[in-house]
Design an enzyme around this catalytic site. Structure first.
Site, PDB file in Angstrom:
ATOM      1  N   ARG A  28       0.949  41.708  -2.203  1.00  0.00           N
ATOM      2  CA  ARG A  28       2.260  41.354  -2.757  1.00  0.00           C
ATOM      3  C   ARG A  28       2.134  40.628  -4.102  1.00  0.00           C
ATOM      4  O   ARG A  28       2.955  39.774  -4.431  1.00  0.00           O
ATOM      5  CB  ARG A  28       3.073  40.496  -1.756  1.00  0.00           C
ATOM      6  CG  ARG A  28       3.175  41.075  -0.359  1.00  0.00           C
ATOM      7  CD  ARG A  28       4.085  42.290  -0.291  1.00  0.00           C
ATOM      8  NE  ARG A  28       5.484  41.994  -0.405  1.00  0.00           N
ATOM      9  CZ  ARG A  28       6.316  41.788   0.602  1.00  0.00           C
ATOM     10  NH1 ARG A  28       5.864  41.827   1.822  1.00  0.00           N
ATOM     11  NH2 ARG A  28       7.578  41.562   0.407  1.00  0.00           N
ATOM     12  N   ARG A  32       8.088  38.156  -6.539  1.00  0.00           N
ATOM     13  CA  ARG A  32       8.859  37.005  -6.977  1.00  0.00           C
ATOM     14  C   ARG A  32       8.057  35.785  -7.394  1.00  0.00           C
ATOM     15  O   ARG A  32       8.592  34.878  -8.013  1.00  0.00           O
ATOM     16  CB  ARG A  32       9.868  36.623  -5.891  1.00  0.00           C
ATOM     17  CG  ARG A  32      11.030  37.612  -5.835  1.00  0.00           C
ATOM     18  CD  ARG A  32      11.758  37.515  -4.546  1.00  0.00           C
ATOM     19  NE  ARG A  32      10.833  37.815  -3.479  1.00  0.00           N
ATOM     20  CZ  ARG A  32      11.137  37.798  -2.185  1.00  0.00           C
ATOM     21  NH1 ARG A  32      12.338  37.444  -1.818  1.00  0.00           N
ATOM     22  NH2 ARG A  32      10.246  38.098  -1.285  1.00  0.00           N
ATOM     23  N   ARG A  41      14.098  41.493 -12.580  1.00  0.00           N
ATOM     24  CA  ARG A  41      14.873  41.710 -11.369  1.00  0.00           C
ATOM     25  C   ARG A  41      16.289  41.117 -11.489  1.00  0.00           C
ATOM     26  O   ARG A  41      17.175  41.482 -10.717  1.00  0.00           O
ATOM     27  CB  ARG A  41      14.076  41.033 -10.254  1.00  0.00           C
ATOM     28  CG  ARG A  41      14.553  41.039  -8.889  1.00  0.00           C
ATOM     29  CD  ARG A  41      14.559  42.329  -8.157  1.00  0.00           C
ATOM     30  NE  ARG A  41      14.907  41.946  -6.810  1.00  0.00           N
ATOM     31  CZ  ARG A  41      16.130  41.719  -6.397  1.00  0.00           C
ATOM     32  NH1 ARG A  41      17.146  41.914  -7.202  1.00  0.00           N
ATOM     33  NH2 ARG A  41      16.359  41.326  -5.165  1.00  0.00           N
ATOM     34  N   ASP A  77       7.618  49.978  -1.678  1.00  0.00           N
ATOM     35  CA  ASP A  77       7.756  49.242  -0.411  1.00  0.00           C
ATOM     36  C   ASP A  77       7.398  50.168   0.741  1.00  0.00           C
ATOM     37  O   ASP A  77       7.623  51.387   0.653  1.00  0.00           O
ATOM     38  CB  ASP A  77       9.183  48.713  -0.230  1.00  0.00           C
ATOM     39  CG  ASP A  77       9.212  47.630   0.847  1.00  0.00           C
ATOM     40  OD1 ASP A  77       8.980  46.461   0.509  1.00  0.00           O
ATOM     41  OD2 ASP A  77       9.416  47.971   2.029  1.00  0.00           O
ATOM     42  N   TYR A 154      10.544  48.406  12.643  1.00  0.00           N
ATOM     43  CA  TYR A 154      11.679  48.123  11.740  1.00  0.00           C
ATOM     44  C   TYR A 154      12.866  49.031  12.049  1.00  0.00           C
ATOM     45  O   TYR A 154      14.013  48.590  12.066  1.00  0.00           O
ATOM     46  CB  TYR A 154      11.274  48.313  10.271  1.00  0.00           C
ATOM     47  CG  TYR A 154      10.658  47.077   9.649  1.00  0.00           C
ATOM     48  CD1 TYR A 154      11.435  45.957   9.373  1.00  0.00           C
ATOM     49  CD2 TYR A 154       9.314  47.030   9.339  1.00  0.00           C
ATOM     50  CE1 TYR A 154      10.872  44.814   8.802  1.00  0.00           C
ATOM     51  CE2 TYR A 154       8.744  45.900   8.774  1.00  0.00           C
ATOM     52  CZ  TYR A 154       9.530  44.790   8.511  1.00  0.00           C
ATOM     53  OH  TYR A 154       8.979  43.677   7.960  1.00  0.00           O
TER      54      TYR A 154
HETATM   55  O1  CP3 Z   1       1.761  44.198  -3.080  1.00  0.00           O
HETATM   56  C1  CP3 Z   1       2.489  44.480  -4.065  1.00  0.00           C
HETATM   57  O2  CP3 Z   1       2.647  43.731  -5.021  1.00  0.00           O
HETATM   58  C2  CP3 Z   1       3.119  45.874  -4.099  1.00  0.00           C
HETATM   59  C3  CP3 Z   1       4.453  45.965  -3.628  1.00  0.00           C
HETATM   60  C4  CP3 Z   1       4.818  45.733  -2.161  1.00  0.00           C
HETATM   61  C5  CP3 Z   1       6.106  45.241  -1.774  1.00  0.00           C
HETATM   62  N1  CP3 Z   1       6.203  45.294  -0.417  1.00  0.00           N
HETATM   63  C6  CP3 Z   1       7.153  44.812  -2.717  1.00  0.00           C
HETATM   64  C7  CP3 Z   1       8.277  44.000  -2.225  1.00  0.00           C
HETATM   65  C8  CP3 Z   1       4.121  46.011  -0.982  1.00  0.00           C
HETATM   66  C9  CP3 Z   1       2.679  46.490  -0.794  1.00  0.00           C
HETATM   67  C10 CP3 Z   1       5.021  45.734   0.101  1.00  0.00           C
HETATM   68  C11 CP3 Z   1       4.658  45.943   1.508  1.00  0.00           C
HETATM   69  C12 CP3 Z   1       5.626  45.537   2.559  1.00  0.00           C
HETATM   70  N2  CP3 Z   1       6.992  45.617   2.541  1.00  0.00           N
HETATM   71  C13 CP3 Z   1       5.243  45.047   3.826  1.00  0.00           C
HETATM   72  C14 CP3 Z   1       3.808  44.917   4.295  1.00  0.00           C
HETATM   73  C15 CP3 Z   1       3.156  43.683   3.808  1.00  0.00           C
HETATM   74  C16 CP3 Z   1       3.496  42.433   4.558  1.00  0.00           C
HETATM   75  O3  CP3 Z   1       3.933  41.491   3.902  1.00  0.00           O
HETATM   76  O4  CP3 Z   1       3.296  42.396   5.791  1.00  0.00           O
HETATM   77  C17 CP3 Z   1       6.415  44.784   4.553  1.00  0.00           C
HETATM   78  C18 CP3 Z   1       6.485  44.236   5.966  1.00  0.00           C
HETATM   79  C19 CP3 Z   1       7.517  45.161   3.736  1.00  0.00           C
HETATM   80  C20 CP3 Z   1       8.973  45.146   4.107  1.00  0.00           C
HETATM   81  C21 CP3 Z   1       9.729  44.208   3.257  1.00  0.00           C
HETATM   82  N3  CP3 Z   1       9.937  44.366   1.898  1.00  0.00           N
HETATM   83  C22 CP3 Z   1      10.405  43.031   3.671  1.00  0.00           C
HETATM   84  C23 CP3 Z   1      10.429  42.485   5.089  1.00  0.00           C
HETATM   85  C24 CP3 Z   1      11.008  42.494   2.535  1.00  0.00           C
HETATM   86  C25 CP3 Z   1      11.924  41.287   2.489  1.00  0.00           C
HETATM   87  C26 CP3 Z   1      11.135  40.039   2.543  1.00  0.00           C
HETATM   88  C27 CP3 Z   1      10.609  39.696   1.170  1.00  0.00           C
HETATM   89  O5  CP3 Z   1       9.407  39.476   1.046  1.00  0.00           O
HETATM   90  O6  CP3 Z   1      11.426  39.673   0.267  1.00  0.00           O
HETATM   91  C28 CP3 Z   1      10.663  43.313   1.422  1.00  0.00           C
HETATM   92  C29 CP3 Z   1      11.071  43.130   0.009  1.00  0.00           C
HETATM   93  C30 CP3 Z   1      10.030  43.239  -1.041  1.00  0.00           C
HETATM   94  N4  CP3 Z   1       8.991  44.137  -1.059  1.00  0.00           N
HETATM   95  C31 CP3 Z   1      10.003  42.492  -2.254  1.00  0.00           C
HETATM   96  C32 CP3 Z   1       8.915  42.966  -3.006  1.00  0.00           C
HETATM   97  C33 CP3 Z   1       8.503  42.554  -4.383  1.00  0.00           C
HETATM   98  C34 CP3 Z   1      11.021  41.450  -2.678  1.00  0.00           C
HETATM   99  C35 CP3 Z   1      12.155  42.169  -3.270  1.00  0.00           C
HETATM  100  C36 CP3 Z   1      13.000  41.321  -4.189  1.00  0.00           C
HETATM  101  O7  CP3 Z   1      13.941  40.704  -3.682  1.00  0.00           O
HETATM  102  O8  CP3 Z   1      12.751  41.335  -5.390  1.00  0.00           O
END
Ligand code: CP3
Length: 358
Positions: A28, A32, A41, A77, A154
């Protein structure tokens, strides 16, 4: 065959070849915690960023430029491919992902499709080609997908959850229907990863974020074996990393993985993992991401040193956090950790004839 990379430390470490220092990236890393991401964003949604190949390219490169990591990870994502399966969702600013019609019955599962990735997620292939053109052979690009169990969880739960009780109840109440859902996830993710590999990623990671809530038998059946099928489908075309979060109870099962590398969370010491897995896998991990949120620079550096020491000397270690970077992490703290890996890790690779690409 694509030309060699200027910095191929990640790919060397995945194959457990000698390196002059330990490669580092952070799960990640593009998100943010970076002020530059928050700026991009500010006037767009997360999905708009993901679906616009130019913007996705820009975001993918932010941590490369600002944190000096040794690999880029595609900005996307794990949930994106679900849309083309007929499982609609949106991202709510406070709740995260929210599914329009969570799966409730076996019938709901029958209508789920296994889409062609070029139609369902063509923008991901476009983003990969655009990122590769911009990286111009400087660093490896990691592609990824969610693991079938985590994605099925999910789709049934309908939102993120602490323990996915509803999804696990469905799994026990209707095991055949649940298996069908997992199987559709499995086939879709196999095709999705193949399309990412065709578009040019150098390695792939499978995120099993919620596998840690399963009994060992259910882990084997619903998490591990479907991931094995995906790994079998992609074969030896790229190295692979399987990250099952919370998997310490299932290390004996993970020992049979076909992945090139295993992601290790912070609950297992790398020393223990390395003793157990021997030299069959490269290991990726595992600094506690909470250490980067508010600890002093000295404490962050100490955590990095300890992680490197736990793994010990020699190849096969990819430095990472034990789970995704927390969004409230000051970017400066992530930079301190990366610089500490660059500073301390050469001492763990004294015999490498390979030059540091910097
Ligand atoms: O790693 C990276 O930088 C690449 C991008 C990436 C994102 N999500 C961007 C993202 C990757 C590899 C993921 C994987 C992901 N997404 C997982 C597996 C990793 C883990 O943490 O267990 C999961 C479970 C998700 C599902 C997901 N996406 C959730 C539950 C959420 C909301 C919670 C949160 O962290 O905001 C997201 C949103 C998300 N995915 C954001 C980003 C940058 C935030 C979005 C925003 O509001 O800008």
């Amino acid at each position: 065959m694509s030309p060699p990379l200027t910095n191929d430390l990640l790919l060397r470490a995945l194959e457990r070849q000698s390196v002059p220092r330990t490669p580092v990236w952070m799960m990640r890393q593009a998100g943010r915690c970076l002020p530059s991401y928050r700026k991009l964003r500010a006037d767009r949604s997360f999905l708009q960023l993901c679906k616009n190949p130019e913007l996705a390219t820009e975001v993918t490169l932010l941590p490369v430029q600002e944190l000096r990591v040794d690999a880029a990870i595609l900005f996307a994502d794990i949930l994106l491919p679900l849309e083309g399966m007929g499982i609609g969702f949106h991202f709510d600013e406070t709740q995260g992902p929210v599914f329009e019609r969570p799966i409730q019955t076996a019938r709901d599962i029958q209508s789920i499709r296994v889409p062609d990735p070029t139609e369902a997620t063509g923008y991901v292939g476009d983003a990969i080609r655009s990122i590769q053109a911009t990286l111009a052979g400087s660093l490896p690009l990691i592609g990824f997908c969610g693991a079938p169990f985590t994605l099925a969880a999910y789709a049934i739960e309908g939102k993120t959850s602490r323990s996915f009780d509803r999804a696990r109840a469905f799994m026990h109440a209707q095991p055949d229907a649940f298996s069908q859902l997992v199987d559709k996830m499995c086939r879709t993710m196999g095709l999705y990863l193949e399309s990412q590999i065709e578009a040019g990623v150098h390695a792939v990671q499978i995120f099993d974020s919620w596998a840690g809530w399963l009994t060992p038998d259910d882990f084997r059946r619903y998490a591990f074996e479907p991931v094995e099928q995906i790994l079998e489908k992609i074969g030896s075309r790229t190295p692979s990393i399987y990250f099952a979060h919370g998997a310490s109870p299932y290390l004996d099962i993970l020992q049979k993985s076909s992945a090139t590398a295993l992601g290790i969370d912070w609950r297992i010491s790398l020393n223990h993992a390395r003793n157990l897995f021997g030299d069959r896998y490269a290991l990726q991990g595992n600094l506690d991401p909470a250490r980067l949120v508010g600890a002093s620079p000295e404490s962050i550096r100490e955590g990095v040193r300890q992680t490197l020491t736990d793994y010990g000397p020699g190849p096969g270690h990819i430095f990472n956090l034990g789970h995704g970077i927390h969004p409230t992490t000051p970017a400066e703290n992530a930079r301190i950790a990366v610089e500490a890996v660059r500073e301390f890790s050469p001492a763990f690779h004294l015999s490498s004839p390979v030059e540091d690409p910097r």
